[in-house]
Design a protein around this motif. Structure first.
Motif, mmCIF file in Angstrom:
data_model
loop_
_atom_site.group_PDB
_atom_site.id
_atom_site.type_symbol
_atom_site.label_atom_id
_atom_site.label_comp_id
_atom_site.label_asym_id
_atom_site.label_seq_id
_atom_site.Cartn_x
_atom_site.Cartn_y
_atom_site.Cartn_z
ATOM 1 N N ALA A 50 85.927 23.334 95.457
ATOM 2 C CA ALA A 50 84.530 23.656 95.170
ATOM 3 C C ALA A 50 84.390 25.105 94.710
ATOM 4 N N ILE A 51 85.090 26.010 95.378
ATOM 5 C CA ILE A 51 85.047 27.418 94.980
ATOM 6 C C ILE A 51 85.569 27.587 93.555
ATOM 7 N N CYS A 52 86.652 26.873 93.230
ATOM 8 C CA CYS A 52 87.190 26.927 91.869
ATOM 9 C C CYS A 52 86.189 26.358 90.868
ATOM 10 N N THR A 53 85.515 25.269 91.225
ATOM 11 C CA THR A 53 84.506 24.687 90.341
ATOM 12 C C THR A 53 83.406 25.690 90.035
ATOM 13 N N GLY A 54 82.931 26.377 91.057
ATOM 14 C CA GLY A 54 81.905 27.379 90.840
ATOM 15 C C GLY A 54 82.365 28.483 89.905
ATOM 16 N N ALA A 55 83.614 28.913 90.069
ATOM 17 C CA ALA A 55 84.160 29.961 89.202
ATOM 18 C C ALA A 55 84.301 29.469 87.763
ATOM 19 N N LEU A 56 84.720 28.212 87.585
ATOM 20 C CA LEU A 56 84.886 27.656 86.241
ATOM 21 C C LEU A 56 83.545 27.491 85.535
ATOM 22 N N VAL A 57 82.511 27.096 86.276
ATOM 23 C CA VAL A 57 81.186 27.000 85.671
ATOM 24 C C VAL A 57 80.711 28.382 85.232
ATOM 25 N N ARG A 58 80.864 29.374 86.086
ATOM 26 C CA ARG A 58 80.435 30.730 85.724
ATOM 27 C C ARG A 58 81.163 31.208 84.471
ATOM 28 N N GLU A 59 82.460 30.969 84.416
ATOM 29 C CA GLU A 59 83.244 31.366 83.249
ATOM 30 C C GLU A 59 82.751 30.659 81.988
ATOM 31 N N ALA A 60 82.459 29.374 82.105
ATOM 32 C CA ALA A 60 81.975 28.623 80.943
ATOM 33 C C ALA A 60 80.644 29.173 80.450
ATOM 34 N N LEU A 61 79.731 29.456 81.362
ATOM 35 C CA LEU A 61 78.424 29.973 80.954
ATOM 36 C C LEU A 61 78.552 31.331 80.281
ATOM 37 N N GLU A 62 79.529 32.111 80.687
ATOM 38 C CA GLU A 62 79.748 33.410 80.043
ATOM 39 C C GLU A 62 80.224 33.256 78.601
ATOM 40 N N HIS A 63 80.846 32.131 78.278
ATOM 41 C CA HIS A 63 81.283 31.872 76.899
ATOM 42 C C HIS A 63 80.124 31.519 75.978
ATOM 43 N N LEU A 64 79.002 31.087 76.541
ATOM 44 C CA LEU A 64 77.878 30.630 75.730
ATOM 45 C C LEU A 64 77.035 31.814 75.293
ATOM 46 N N GLN A 65 77.161 32.208 74.036
ATOM 47 C CA GLN A 65 76.385 33.350 73.555
ATOM 48 C C GLN A 65 74.917 32.988 73.388
ATOM 49 N N GLN A 66 74.629 31.725 73.081
ATOM 50 C CA GLN A 66 73.273 31.210 73.030
ATOM 51 C C GLN A 66 73.106 30.182 74.143
ATOM 52 N N PRO A 67 71.967 30.151 74.828
ATOM 53 C CA PRO A 67 71.777 29.174 75.911
ATOM 54 C C PRO A 67 71.973 27.745 75.401
ATOM 55 N N LYS A 68 72.759 27.001 76.126
ATOM 56 C CA LYS A 68 73.111 25.651 75.728
ATOM 57 C C LYS A 68 73.549 24.912 76.989
#
Length: 490
Positions: free
Chosen positions: A281-299
């Motif tokens: 679960a902790i890894c999932t949270g980190a992976l989601v945060r990392e993914a959102l940081e890749h999104l330059q425009q909200p998506k």
């Protein structure tokens, strides 16, 4: 047979192909990185990966047991599942190819998909559809109809994304699929290519953007001509590829023609081979945060595949249901609370290849919580690293804007043993905890406390935020708790 744009189509058509389904189409909310129906209602993908050869859907082929499939879909609807991810063909065997030979669409498979779209429409379920099973297609390439040795368009599997003849074959398949099933609101979105990989393009990512543009443009033009609108599009990625080939992020997260982003959470040390129900679960949270940081425009973003693949496929172990249910539930809440859409889409990796009844309950319990949030207005920012927690016994997962926030707290200090695996200790002494949530506007907020295991509200309260950040004192917790924090209009 009739020929049309290099396709070989059967003359017979079922009523589904002629009559559009009545489910509203899904769109991205204009003001938030989440999904809505065309009528503006919030819609969230809650579901899992499925396959036409797996036990719960095997009865569709040649209509061997269509009643059993319908009963299963009714059960999913009762469990408040909203979305199923399917591949148009499953290439692990020789008798589920959509085309054989290339360009000749098989009547039994067409009827299978006619029936599945009709049944999903009946029960309000939607499909995230990807045209190729690239995993088994790669492994069993010598058998696949697209192999040039079998009369297909492509000489080598490393040329899938580069070969002009293969590109045309892909466009032909998408043409057929959208003409046949694209009128249906049961089609949530297209995953244009499953787990796009450098190996599909001579170990290079430079051609990815052009490939995606080609098939995306073709499909959108077809849908606009046929329906005057288009279904949403994404391209999925085996998550670890991001670290080996960082440039692929430009396509997966930032390609201008993709409506939302999806990756597959297969972390080797935690998700693929879990030893406890917390670290994944902790890894999932980190992976989601990392993914959102890749999104330059909200998506919108969500994980469209995860699960204990190494434990199941390589070690031939099926996790005990008690452990797997908790592992599954924790990943769902880490995913949602960190700012992804829905709970993520599990690849079953069990024997038999189905989710457990406990996982269905967990899906239903997430759906119950969703009604607190106005997703069409949530301009979420991940707050996993910003939320303050008074006790080191808890890990926090959170996202929000100045009007709404979601928080999930997970106990991480007390375990009990289940064989060699660790689950949360339900006999642990409950601990009170205080959290500070940043970024909320001044004013009054209603806070709902949610029992994720029982799927019911525990209590609610109203707090006023003034100049300081909002502080919430939470009653003693044994394992975990979710909070929905909603601003009360002035």
């Amino acid at each position: 047979m009739e020929k049309l744009d290099n396709l070989i189509l059967p003359k017979e058509k079922t009523s589904l192909a002629e009559k559009p389904q009545t489910l509203p189409w899904i769109q991205v909310a204009p003001n938030a990185p989440y999904f809505i129906t065309e009528y503006g209602a919030n819609w969230t993908p809650i579901g899992q990966n499925d396959a036409i050869t797996w036990p719960e859907f095997a009865g569709l082929f040649r209509r061997k047991n269509i009643a059993a499939v319908e009963n299963h879909l009714a059960y999913l609807a009762e469990s408040e599942v909203t979305c199923l991810r399917f591949m148009l063909e499953y290439a692990q065997t020789e008798n589920r190819y959509l085309e054989r030979p290339a360009g000749k669409f098989q009547p039994n498979m067409i009827k299978l998909w006619d029936d599945l779209f009709a049944l999903c429409g009946k029960y309000g379920l939607r499909i995230l559809l990807t045209p190729y099973d690239t995993f088994w297609m790669w492994i069993r390439w010598k058998h696949h109809p697209y192999n040039k040795a079998n009369g297909g368009p492509c000489a080598r599997r490393s040329q899938w994304l580069l070969c002009p003849n293969t590109l045309q074959a892909i466009k032909n398949r998408l043409t057929f699929a959208t003409e046949r099933w694209g009128s249906s609101g049961a089609l949530f979105a297209w995953d244009l290519w499953n787990e796009i990989h450098p190996a599909h393009a001579e170990n290079n990512t430079e051609g990815f953007s052009h490939f995606v543009s080609e098939i995306s443009t073709h499909l959108r033009e077809m849908e606009m001509r046929l329906y005057g609108r288009t279904h949403l599009q994404t391209v999925s990625l085996f998550g670890p590829v991001l670290y080996e080939h960082p440039a692929v992020a430009d396509v997966i997260f930032r390609h201008p023609q993709l409506d939302f982003a999806t990756t597959h959470f297969y972390d080797a040390k935690t998700i693929n081979h879990p030893k406890d129900t917390v670290e994944s679960a902790i890894c999932t949270g980190a992976l989601v945060r990392e993914a959102l940081e890749h999104l330059q425009q909200p998506k919108p973003f969500f994980d469209s595949e995860h699960g204990p693949i190494h434990a199941f496929k390589d070690l031939h172990r099926t996790l005990p249901a008690q452990f797997d249910d908790e592992y599954f539930r924790h990943i769902q809440w880490a995913h949602l609370a960190s700012g992804a859409a829905g709970g993520g889409m599990r690849w079953p990796n069990r024997h038999p290849h189905t989710l457990t009844p406990g996982m269905r309950i967990a899906q239903q319990n997430v759906t119950g919580f969703l009604t607190y949030i106005n997703w069409s207005e949530l301009n979420r920012k991940n707050l996993n690293g910003e939320i303050q927690i008074s006790s080191p016994a808890f890990k926090g997962f959170a996202c929000g804007d100045d009007q709404q926030a979601i928080v999930w707290l997970l106990r991480k200090d007390k375990f009990s043993k289940l064989n060699k695996l660790k689950i949360l200790d339900r006999s642990a002494k409950p601990l009170p905890v205080t959290i500070i949530i940043p970024g909320l506007a001044t004013g009054k907020f209603r806070i709902y406390f949610w029992d994720t295991e029982k799927g019911k509200q525990i209590t609610e309260m109203v707090l006023e935020k003034k100049q300081e950040e909002l502080t919430v004192s939470i009653p003693p917790i044994v394992a975990d708790i979710a909070l929905a924090i909603i601003k009360i209009p002035d």
